[in-house]
Design a protein around this motif. Structure first.
Motif, mmCIF file in Angstrom:
data_model
loop_
_atom_site.group_PDB
_atom_site.id
_atom_site.type_symbol
_atom_site.label_atom_id
_atom_site.label_comp_id
_atom_site.label_asym_id
_atom_site.label_seq_id
_atom_site.Cartn_x
_atom_site.Cartn_y
_atom_site.Cartn_z
ATOM 1 N N LEU A 54 -2.936 -6.378 -9.287
ATOM 2 C CA LEU A 54 -2.172 -5.269 -8.707
ATOM 3 C C LEU A 54 -1.993 -5.536 -7.214
ATOM 4 O O LEU A 54 -2.959 -5.612 -6.465
ATOM 5 C CB LEU A 54 -2.881 -3.944 -8.940
ATOM 6 C CG LEU A 54 -2.942 -3.456 -10.390
ATOM 7 C CD1 LEU A 54 -3.549 -2.065 -10.457
ATOM 8 C CD2 LEU A 54 -1.562 -3.478 -11.054
ATOM 9 N N THR A 55 -0.758 -5.661 -6.784
ATOM 10 C CA THR A 55 -0.470 -5.964 -5.383
ATOM 11 C C THR A 55 0.824 -5.326 -4.900
ATOM 12 O O THR A 55 1.033 -5.135 -3.716
ATOM 13 C CB THR A 55 -0.402 -7.490 -5.161
ATOM 14 O OG1 THR A 55 -0.201 -7.765 -3.781
ATOM 15 C CG2 THR A 55 0.699 -8.127 -5.986
ATOM 16 N N HIS A 101 0.861 -1.175 0.000
ATOM 17 C CA HIS A 101 0.000 0.000 0.000
ATOM 18 C C HIS A 101 0.901 1.229 0.000
ATOM 19 O O HIS A 101 2.121 1.125 0.161
ATOM 20 C CB HIS A 101 -0.895 0.008 1.245
ATOM 21 C CG HIS A 101 -0.100 -0.111 2.509
ATOM 22 N ND1 HIS A 101 0.168 -1.324 3.111
ATOM 23 C CD2 HIS A 101 0.545 0.823 3.261
ATOM 24 C CE1 HIS A 101 0.928 -1.132 4.178
ATOM 25 N NE2 HIS A 101 1.170 0.165 4.294
ATOM 26 N N ILE A 124 -8.442 -0.296 -6.787
ATOM 27 C CA ILE A 124 -7.628 0.458 -5.836
ATOM 28 C C ILE A 124 -8.570 1.255 -4.944
ATOM 29 O O ILE A 124 -9.337 2.095 -5.426
ATOM 30 C CB ILE A 124 -6.651 1.403 -6.545
ATOM 31 C CG1 ILE A 124 -5.708 0.604 -7.461
ATOM 32 C CG2 ILE A 124 -5.846 2.205 -5.518
ATOM 33 C CD1 ILE A 124 -4.863 1.469 -8.365
ATOM 34 N N VAL A 153 3.076 -2.009 -4.585
ATOM 35 C CA VAL A 153 2.836 -0.562 -4.570
ATOM 36 C C VAL A 153 4.126 0.152 -4.188
ATOM 37 O O VAL A 153 4.836 -0.278 -3.274
ATOM 38 C CB VAL A 153 1.717 -0.187 -3.579
ATOM 39 C CG1 VAL A 153 1.372 1.297 -3.695
ATOM 40 C CG2 VAL A 153 0.477 -1.035 -3.813
ATOM 41 N N TYR A 167 2.758 4.038 -7.838
ATOM 42 C CA TYR A 167 2.737 3.061 -8.921
ATOM 43 C C TYR A 167 2.254 1.712 -8.397
ATOM 44 O O TYR A 167 2.545 1.335 -7.256
ATOM 45 C CB TYR A 167 4.140 2.903 -9.518
ATOM 46 C CG TYR A 167 4.688 4.182 -10.104
ATOM 47 C CD1 TYR A 167 4.525 4.494 -11.448
ATOM 48 C CD2 TYR A 167 5.353 5.102 -9.288
ATOM 49 C CE1 TYR A 167 5.018 5.680 -11.980
ATOM 50 C CE2 TYR A 167 5.839 6.296 -9.806
ATOM 51 C CZ TYR A 167 5.668 6.577 -11.150
ATOM 52 O OH TYR A 167 6.147 7.759 -11.655
ATOM 53 N N PHE A 168 1.549 0.980 -9.262
ATOM 54 C CA PHE A 168 0.974 -0.305 -8.902
ATOM 55 C C PHE A 168 1.353 -1.332 -9.967
ATOM 56 O O PHE A 168 1.242 -1.064 -11.168
ATOM 57 C CB PHE A 168 -0.557 -0.217 -8.830
ATOM 58 C CG PHE A 168 -1.069 0.845 -7.897
ATOM 59 C CD1 PHE A 168 -1.454 0.537 -6.599
ATOM 60 C CD2 PHE A 168 -1.168 2.168 -8.320
ATOM 61 C CE1 PHE A 168 -1.918 1.523 -5.738
ATOM 62 C CE2 PHE A 168 -1.642 3.161 -7.458
ATOM 63 C CZ PHE A 168 -2.013 2.834 -6.168
ATOM 64 N N SER A 169 1.788 -2.527 -9.526
ATOM 65 C CA SER A 169 2.129 -3.590 -10.477
ATOM 66 C C SER A 169 1.800 -4.945 -9.876
ATOM 67 O O SER A 169 1.454 -5.063 -8.699
ATOM 68 C CB SER A 169 3.606 -3.522 -10.868
ATOM 69 O OG SER A 169 4.444 -3.766 -9.754
ATOM 70 N N GLN A 211 -4.837 1.329 -1.413
ATOM 71 C CA GLN A 211 -4.757 -0.109 -1.181
ATOM 72 C C GLN A 211 -5.320 -0.873 -2.380
ATOM 73 O O GLN A 211 -6.495 -0.739 -2.712
ATOM 74 C CB GLN A 211 -5.554 -0.500 0.065
ATOM 75 C CG GLN A 211 -5.606 -1.994 0.344
ATOM 76 C CD GLN A 211 -4.247 -2.557 0.684
ATOM 77 O OE1 GLN A 211 -3.648 -2.159 1.683
ATOM 78 N NE2 GLN A 211 -3.745 -3.476 -0.123
ATOM 79 N N PRO A 212 -4.485 -1.691 -3.068
ATOM 80 C CA PRO A 212 -4.994 -2.447 -4.210
ATOM 81 C C PRO A 212 -5.675 -3.754 -3.795
ATOM 82 O O PRO A 212 -5.362 -4.340 -2.752
ATOM 83 C CB PRO A 212 -3.727 -2.728 -5.015
ATOM 84 C CG PRO A 212 -2.659 -2.839 -3.982
ATOM 85 C CD PRO A 212 -3.033 -1.836 -2.907
#
Length: 410
Positions: free
Chosen positions: A237-238, A189, A216, A240, A249-251, A198-199
């Motif tokens: 997406l987990t 997060h 998200i 961060v 950024y999220f991946s 939080q994804p």
């Protein structure tokens, strides 16, 4: 240790937690902590490294501490020992360790001489029956934190008093299921000002099937209320990370890749962003990793410094994958390499001096220095490298066991 025997590891990496909650987190026979008292001072810098070592099928966790980032080895003989796979985190100069067998965590203070003092334990048994992943916990301030439960709800608790102060229900705008897939919480997060990002993602129970989109949730730490729920056109997406200017950024993690390598119809791995000062997705930025890497899938994007981040790229030219390979084999096959990504130009290139590897890499930037932790294919050892500003890497240490966490305590 094999992944087939250690099934909880597979589940854990699917959810990005990088830790499985197995076994009791208890101190070694000497208590794992000195009683404190005279001389128990906390003035010098201290850093933590968490290592799991397997003896047969039995895991043991060690939380080592050092007073400099220029370490060349990790001395497990001097580290507090916890049975099972324990999880650790630091907040306000304290170290928190969660149990792997019960929904509890303990708080420790640490002296300059490396002495540990147990300051108490908090139970969350009123809200959950199993152990939890401490990486999911959000430390907001020295006296406020959030721990997810029932996937989307949150326990509000006070780390200073080791006391639960309330709960917050999950947003009704966040679907609990979609297309026969269940909701999962991403383990990382970001906190920016009063906002937490939080994804969440969807998968089947075995995580062999991952949904093509993620959500998200943005919530406010001053009110504990959800502000909005954003749908992102990216699978799983987990991971961060936040850059120096406040862009988030999220991946996906390593286990967002195997499906795509086995089937072109599976969702492609990708990278999403929320710009600094905003709470909506930057739709002009969302990109597939293959567009950045010349056609290779990737995972685990983490920001370093100076406008550059790092990602694990899956080089199929190095792979021995066959169409019948299972996901564990793909995730641990040594065909990954670490690449840099210039966020301004989106130019990507392999880091010089790093070997190909398998498994889940970890990248940590601490005090302006970036370290990458590469496990061996059996997770029996870890190579620790420092990534340099010229795009190269230098090896700093080789450690016994799987070193999966590195953090600053104070």
């Amino acid at each position: 240790m094999t992944l087939a025997k250690f099934h909880t590891f597979r589940d854990l990496v699917f959810f990005g937690a990088l830790l499985s909650a197995v076994g009791a987190a208890s101190c070694s026979s000497d208590g794992g902590a000195a009683p404190g008292g005279a001389g128990f001072v906390t003035k010098e810098p201290r850093y933590g490294l968490v290592t799991v070592v397997h003896t047969g099928d039995t895991p043991t966790t060690y939380v080592s501490t050092v007073n400099t980032l220029d370490f060349t080895s990790i001395d497990l003989a001097e580290a507090p020992e916890f049975s099972g796979i324990a999880e650790a985190a630091a907040s306000a100069g304290k170290v928190f360790v969660s149990s792997g067998e019960a929904p509890t965590l303990s708080r420790f203070s640490l002296s300059d001489r490396g002495e540990w003092k147990n300051e108490g334990t908090l139970s969350f048994a009123s809200y959950m029956s199993d152990s939890f992943e401490l990486e999911n916990n959000v430390f907001v301030t020295a006296d406020k934190a959030y721990l997810p439960f029932s996937v989307a709800s949150r326990i509000v608790w006070d780390p200073a008093k080791l006391k639960i102060t309330g709960t917050q229900a999950g947003s009704p705008d966040l679907p609990r299921a979609k297309s026969n897939l269940s909701l999962r919480v991403g383990y990382e997060h970001a906190i920016r000002g009063n906002n937490v990002f939080q994804p969440f993602f969807w998968s089947d129970d075995s995580t062999n099937v991952i949904g093509p989109t993620s959500e998200i949730v943005v919530y406010d730490t001053s009110t504990d209320e959800t502000i909005k729920v954003l749908e992102a056109p990216c699978p799983m997406l987990t991971i961060v990370t936040e850059d120096d200017t406040g862009n988030v950024y999220f991946s996906n993690s390593a286990y967002g890749v195997p499906q795509r390598l086995l089937s072109d119809s599976a969702p492609a791995t990708s990278l999403a962003r929320i710009k600094a000062g905003e709470t909506d997705l930057d739709t002009d930025f969302t990109v597939r990793f293959t567009d950045l890497t010349g056609g290779h899938e990737a995972s685990t994007f983490l920001y370093g410094s100076n406008g550059k981040g790092f990602m694990a790229v899956y080089d199929t030219d190095l792979s021995t994958i066959t169409p019948t390979a299972d996901q564990d084999t793909i995730a641990t096959d040594p065909h990954q390499t670490i690449w840099t990504l210039d966020l301004a130009t989106q130019a990507a290139a392999p880091v010089r001096g790093l070997p190909a590897f398998g498994g889940q890499p970890n990248v940590f930037t601490i005090d302006g220095r970036t370290f990458v932790l590469l496990p061996s294919s059996d997770y029996g050892s870890t190579s620790i490298y420092e990534l340099l500003s010229d795009g190269s890497a230098v090896q700093r240490a080789t450690a016994t066991g799987w070193v999966y966490q590195m953090f600053k305590i104070r």
